[in-house]
Design an enzyme around this catalytic site. Sequence first.
Site, PDB file in Angstrom:
ATOM      1  CG  ASP A  86      33.036 -33.906 108.496  1.00  0.00           C
ATOM      2  OD1 ASP A  86      33.232 -32.900 107.795  1.00  0.00           O
ATOM      3  OD2 ASP A  86      32.476 -33.858 109.597  1.00  0.00           O
ATOM      4  CB  CYS A 127      27.484 -34.371 104.415  1.00  0.00           C
ATOM      5  SG  CYS A 127      27.251 -35.844 103.379  1.00  0.00           S
ATOM      6  CE  LYS A 129      30.859 -30.821 111.399  1.00  0.00           C
ATOM      7  NZ  LYS A 129      30.940 -31.960 110.514  1.00  0.00           N
ATOM      8  CD  GLU A 450      33.293 -35.137 112.759  1.00  0.00           C
ATOM      9  OE1 GLU A 450      32.094 -34.853 112.925  1.00  0.00           O
ATOM     10  OE2 GLU A 450      33.694 -35.872 111.839  1.00  0.00           O
ATOM     11  CB  SER A 476      33.495 -39.013 113.620  1.00  0.00           C
ATOM     12  OG  SER A 476      32.558 -39.567 112.737  1.00  0.00           O
TER      13      SER A 476
END
Length: 560
Positions: A86, A127, A129, A450, A476
């Site tokens: 991300d 992490c 997802k 995000e 986020s």
Amino acid sequence: MALRDEMTLRSDNVTKGVERAPNRSLFYAMGYTKEELDRPLIGVVSAKSEIVPGHMHLDKVAEAVKAGIRMAGGTPIEVPAIGVCDGIAMGHVGMKYSLASRELIADSVETMVMAHAFDGLVLVPNCDKIVPGMVMGAVRLNIPAVVCSGGPMLAGLVDGQKTTLSKMFEAVGARKAGMINDEQLEDFECNTCPGCGSCAGMYTANSMNCLCEAIGIALPGNGTIPAVYSGRIALAKHSGMAIMELVKRNITARDIINEKSIRNAVACDMALGCSSNSVLHLLAIANEAGVDLDLNIFNEISSKVPNLCHLAPAGPTHMQTLYEAGGVAAVQAELAKGGYIDTSLITATGKTVGENIEGAYIKNTKDIRTLDNPYSETGGIAVLWGNIAKNGCIVKRSAVAPEMLVHSGPARVFDSEDDAIEAIYNGKIVDGDVVVIRYEGPKGGPGMREMLNPTSALAGMKLDKTVALITDGRFSGASRGASIGHVSPEAASGGEIGLVQEGDIIEINIPESKVNVKVSDEELEARRAAYVQPEPNIKTGWLARYAKLVSSADKGAIML
């Protein structure tokens, strides 16, 4: 093997009988032996890659998992999973793929299990997802499963202060505002993220790794043992052993993840001060488990369960500190004192929650507070409703400054994150404003980006205590401030956030769970009559298909 004699295994479909001789021949082509095929076949789903700091070491974790499986009499079979970083995807079109990748991961877990008849799964993510995506797949399949994550990164050190990724993003805002120079920015670049692991704050990755522990699908320590500690490797070996016990006893993912254990997870979520994204993921996991979970339950539990932890971005501490203070087990033990969690539920250890946390206690009451001295009497996440969020929206209350819990100001309206960040960087947002970013929802984005760039820019410019943000996208876990996301219905689905105009006064009252635009119903209807739906942002590729099938954020942005 005794286990083979005691039960029929799913893998019999690919290893047993005359008819399966061709199947066995393909196993032999890979070097498997007859003895290995006579044992339970355990899928080890590893998200190891060379593009995600949290995943760069997962090959070592997966090898330890496989050692544990072999020690307990099983045959491990490693298969891959994708994963988006991300932080690297942040601020450009790549972020549109992050949340959507959760569905690909869940589907790939289902595909590999169904195609190859694994008897059980050990999931090795780390992490954002990737963790919920793997869990969703396992719950959908309802076979024995254990999560063994890669663990959190250690905090960095900049100018003598421990730091992590949220401060790195905020440093960009500080540089744009002229508060730091290029050399200071480079100091952040080079020293914020010191090595492997999921970024060191209570961001989405660490939130979900802790909640896997709280919900029971991961062993104690999963959420907090640092990535670089040898304890992480030992945990992986024990996870490999644990899956064999679950297979033997036929304890499946839905035996562990059910309505009661999800409520346990929500309670821990509130106490820990987890990322607002945890709401999306718990809703999606609950859907796979056949559990009716809605946003009201989050506020119901938040009204009872106090917030006991203030990790980055809400406070100055990091995941290593939580680990040293007793970890998730200490938080669970404290919640159990107040009757806030059900300790009778079965977990991936084969034992109950109560048995897992027996002897756990808070080792440092400064970093994990007690029930009689919480940071707040209510939980770390709040759900708000109002005339621009009729189906709800989410805020990480524990990361909101007290002076911003109630706020009123003029709307500064942007139809994309890109336009908003340009205005922020160019100094066009001032004290009191409410930044509205729309057409960034699951369908409108598509992919519900995000928005760490705008929130961190405001924080870096020292505007996080005077400016609010509201969006049908999401923020986020590293965001702080009055950052209100997941507005439902989203603008692309006809939600009222699409009717807000520049200068409208927006009133936010987090303690009362309200967010409203001060415009009459009649005026909103007149605006709706004149409203023209914009063209989709993406018209080709799988994101275009995703946009047609994805549900709203209040349903977990699941595929319909």
